[in-house]
Design an enzyme around this catalytic site. Structure first.
Site, PDB file in Angstrom:
ATOM      1  CB  VAL A  12      -0.962   0.007   1.218  1.00 50.85           C
ATOM      2  CG1 VAL A  12      -1.680   1.340   1.345  1.00 50.85           C
ATOM      3  CG2 VAL A  12      -1.962  -1.131   1.114  1.00 50.85           C
ATOM      4  CB  CYS A 268      -8.080  -7.264   1.494  1.00 48.78           C
ATOM      5  SG  CYS A 268      -6.734  -6.123   1.286  1.00 48.78           S
TER       6      CYS A 268
HETATM    7  C1  UDX Z   1      -9.661  -6.297  -2.555  1.00 53.72           C
HETATM    8  C2  UDX Z   1     -10.603  -5.130  -2.796  1.00 53.72           C
HETATM    9  O1  UDX Z   1     -11.207  -5.268  -4.097  1.00 53.72           O
HETATM   10  C3  UDX Z   1      -9.870  -3.813  -2.665  1.00 53.72           C
HETATM   11  O2  UDX Z   1     -10.784  -2.724  -2.819  1.00 53.72           O
HETATM   12  C4  UDX Z   1      -9.208  -3.755  -1.290  1.00 53.72           C
HETATM   13  O3  UDX Z   1      -8.476  -2.552  -1.127  1.00 53.72           O
HETATM   14  C5  UDX Z   1      -8.303  -4.965  -1.070  1.00 53.72           C
HETATM   15  O4  UDX Z   1      -9.049  -6.172  -1.285  1.00 53.72           O
HETATM   16  P1  UDX Z   1      -7.774  -7.563  -3.955  1.00 53.72           P
HETATM   17  O5  UDX Z   1      -7.622  -8.451  -2.762  1.00 53.72           O
HETATM   18  O6  UDX Z   1      -6.559  -7.016  -4.606  1.00 53.72           O
HETATM   19  O7  UDX Z   1      -8.678  -6.293  -3.591  1.00 53.72           O
HETATM   20  O8  UDX Z   1      -8.552  -8.422  -5.059  1.00 53.72           O
HETATM   21  P2  UDX Z   1      -9.976  -8.441  -5.759  1.00 53.72           P
HETATM   22  O9  UDX Z   1      -9.839  -8.043  -7.164  1.00 53.72           O
HETATM   23  O10 UDX Z   1     -11.001  -7.725  -4.965  1.00 53.72           O
HETATM   24  O11 UDX Z   1     -10.286 -10.015  -5.714  1.00 53.72           O
HETATM   25  C6  UDX Z   1     -10.345 -10.728  -4.475  1.00 53.72           C
HETATM   26  C7  UDX Z   1     -10.646 -12.180  -4.707  1.00 53.72           C
HETATM   27  O12 UDX Z   1     -11.982 -12.376  -5.153  1.00 53.72           O
HETATM   28  C8  UDX Z   1      -9.767 -12.862  -5.771  1.00 53.72           C
HETATM   29  O13 UDX Z   1      -9.396 -14.151  -5.304  1.00 53.72           O
HETATM   30  C9  UDX Z   1     -10.661 -12.965  -6.984  1.00 53.72           C
HETATM   31  O14 UDX Z   1     -10.320 -14.052  -7.822  1.00 53.72           O
HETATM   32  C10 UDX Z   1     -12.005 -13.198  -6.316  1.00 53.72           C
HETATM   33  N1  UDX Z   1     -13.162 -12.772  -7.130  1.00 53.72           N
HETATM   34  C11 UDX Z   1     -13.314 -11.470  -7.484  1.00 53.72           C
HETATM   35  C12 UDX Z   1     -14.136 -13.712  -7.471  1.00 53.72           C
HETATM   36  O15 UDX Z   1     -14.032 -14.904  -7.146  1.00 53.72           O
HETATM   37  N2  UDX Z   1     -15.230 -13.284  -8.185  1.00 53.72           N
HETATM   38  C13 UDX Z   1     -15.413 -11.987  -8.557  1.00 53.72           C
HETATM   39  O16 UDX Z   1     -16.438 -11.693  -9.185  1.00 53.72           O
HETATM   40  C14 UDX Z   1     -14.412 -11.056  -8.208  1.00 53.72           C
END
Ligand code: UDX
Length: 442
Positions: A12, A268
């Site tokens: 971050v 997260c």
């Molecule tokens: C997340 C939040 O989106 C972000 O705003 C916060 O600051 C940190 O946490 P991130 O962990 O980088 O970000 O990934 P993100 O794109 O949100 O995906 C998280 C997980 O959900 C991934 O494993 C992704 O594969 C999964 N996912 C996401 C799904 O299974 N389906 C979806 O429709 C979207």
């Protein structure tokens, strides 16, 4: 513009420091880890984030970004300090605030002029108030400005956010932060999109702190919800991708974060849900929905492995696992569904060979073989399982893949492939909640 300090230059902090420098501020990153400090000073970003190495180097060359381990130097003349240190989970799910406390003590020691101290990385609800007591109250105002950065698109998320949330009990602190963010609020920096200005929420400390948790919990809830619907879709013979498209067209629901798959991972969601539950518990409340969101995510791995074992005797099977990172665009393995799946398959007696475009080793899984390419991973495999939807996999030649495999089972754990393209290559397709996808209507 003003001099800004960013304390903690992990994921971050490094993004925040480089982006704030790029919109015209004079930024100093404070890093106590000697190897990370040295790495950043030489322009090397010690993790994968597209665009960040270039932005960091250009801002350092311009002289608007530097890194130090000295609070004394960093605090000198600084008007705003962003706290971006880590808050890892303690065993009970509550965040460990040690690093924040240490940073706050060092800031108190060296603060030289009126300053706004801003919590940026996720902090426990109530931290702002606690920091107020910890840090010299006369010269320092505390504010909360949660980040919503996604790995893989962090620069875009910082520079073109949907909203900026500023929480403080001190109106002057909020006004200072509005000035810091003005180029982003007005999208007036080079590359800004003035027709897409972010929303601006000015509120109190506790509200800003809870926004971060509520946002992540809600996103995780959407995913767990659609994963539960996927299970039902499989049982009744429906296609969850079409269900998601149809419900997502309702603007009250929205189409994003409705991709069913093998569950959410990353640093997260799990941590923030646990923290939200711990906060609720500490107030004598029970957080029912967040508990279910986590339980569904855990069950999704069972559901997925169960689908595979319905088709294949896992004991003695050879399985190619494509994708290790918890999502495309990152090298992050924290809470990655791929590792949970790999562990389960290995426990059932399968031989698992993985390939990921960026992750090349998984020290914690000694029995997981890593191949140098997807073609090597799938050679002789009974089943190919795509767990992370990297572009490299979406553009694979499926006929080549089918030729190299010993079996014909293609498992699309992210519903990312065109079913007809897979079956046309002679492969047998399994998705998540796509029971009817074998017989397209059009
Ligand atoms: C997340 C939040 O989106 C972000 O705003 C916060 O600051 C940190 O946490 P991130 O962990 O980088 O970000 O990934 P993100 O794109 O949100 O995906 C998280 C997980 O959900 C991934 O494993 C992704 O594969 C999964 N996912 C996401 C799904 O299974 N389906 C979806 O429709 C979207």
């Amino acid at each position: 513009m003003s001099k800004i300090a960013v304390v903690g230059t992990g994921y971050v902090g490094a993004v925040v420091a480089a982006c704030l420098a790029s919109i015209g501020h004079d930024v100093v990153g404070v890093e106590s880890n000697p190897s990370r400090l040295e790495s950043l000073r030489s322009g090397v970003v010690p993790f994968h984030e597209p665009g960040l190495p270039e932005l960091l180097s250009s801002q350092m060359e311009k002289g608007s970004l530097e890194f130090t381990d000295s609070y004394q130097d960093a605090m000198d003349g600084t008007a705003v300090t962003f706290l971006c240190v880590g808050t890892p989970s303690l065993p009970d799910g509550s965040p460990d605030t040690n690093q924040i406390e240490n940073a706050a003590r060092s800031i108190s020691e060296w603060v030289a002029n009126p300053m706004v101290v801003v919590t940026k990385s996720t902090v426990p609800i109530g931290s702002g108030r606690w920091l107020n007591e910890l840090i010299d109250g006369d010269r320092v105002s505390i504010a909360s400005n949660p980040e919503f950065l996604r790995e893989g698109s962090a620069l875009k998320d910082f520079l073109h956010p949907d909203r900026i949330v500023l929480g403080s009990d001190d109106a002057a602190a909020i006004a200072t932060l509005v000035e810091v963010y003005r180029p982003i609020i007005e999208q007036s920096f080079t590359g800004g999109r003035p027709d897409h200005r972010p929303g601006l929420v000015r509120t109190n400390l506790e509200t800003a702190e809870i926004v971060k948790y509520a946002a992540n919990a809600f996103l995780a809830m959407k995913i767990s919800f659609i994963n539960e619907v996927a299970m039902l879709a499989d049982a009744v013979g429906a296609d969850v991708t079409e269900v998601a498209t149809a419900i997502g067209m309702d603007q009250r629901i929205g189409s994003s974060f409705l991709a069913a798959g093998v569950g959410w991972g990353g640093s997260c969601f799990g941590k923030d849900l646990a923290a939200l539950q711990a906060t609720a518990r500490s107030h004598g409340l029970e957080s029912l929905i967040t508990g279910a969101v986590v339980a569904v995510n855990e069950r999704q791995i069972d559901f997925f492995v169960g689908k595979l074992s319905d088709q294949l005797d896992l004991a003695g099977a050879t399985i190619a696992l494509l994708g290790l990172a918890f999502k495309p665009g990152t090298d992050d393995l924290r809470d990655a569904p791929s590792l949970k799946v790999a562990r389960r398959l290995i426990d059932f007696g399968a031989t698992v060979t993985a390939y990921d475009p960026i992750v090349t080793s998984v020290p914690e899984l000694a029995n997981l073989a890593i191949a140098p390419s997807w073609t090597d991973a799938v050679s002789g495999a009974d089943a190919t399982v795509v767990v992370t939807e990297w572009d490299e996999f979406l553009s694979m030649n499926l006929t080549t893949l089918a030729d190299k495999m010993a079996g014909d089972l293609f498992v699309d754990a992210r519903n990312a492939f065109n079913v007809a393209a897979v079956t046309d290559a002679g492969l047998s397709y399994i998705g998540i909640g796509r029971a009817s996808a074998h017989t397209p209507q059009d």
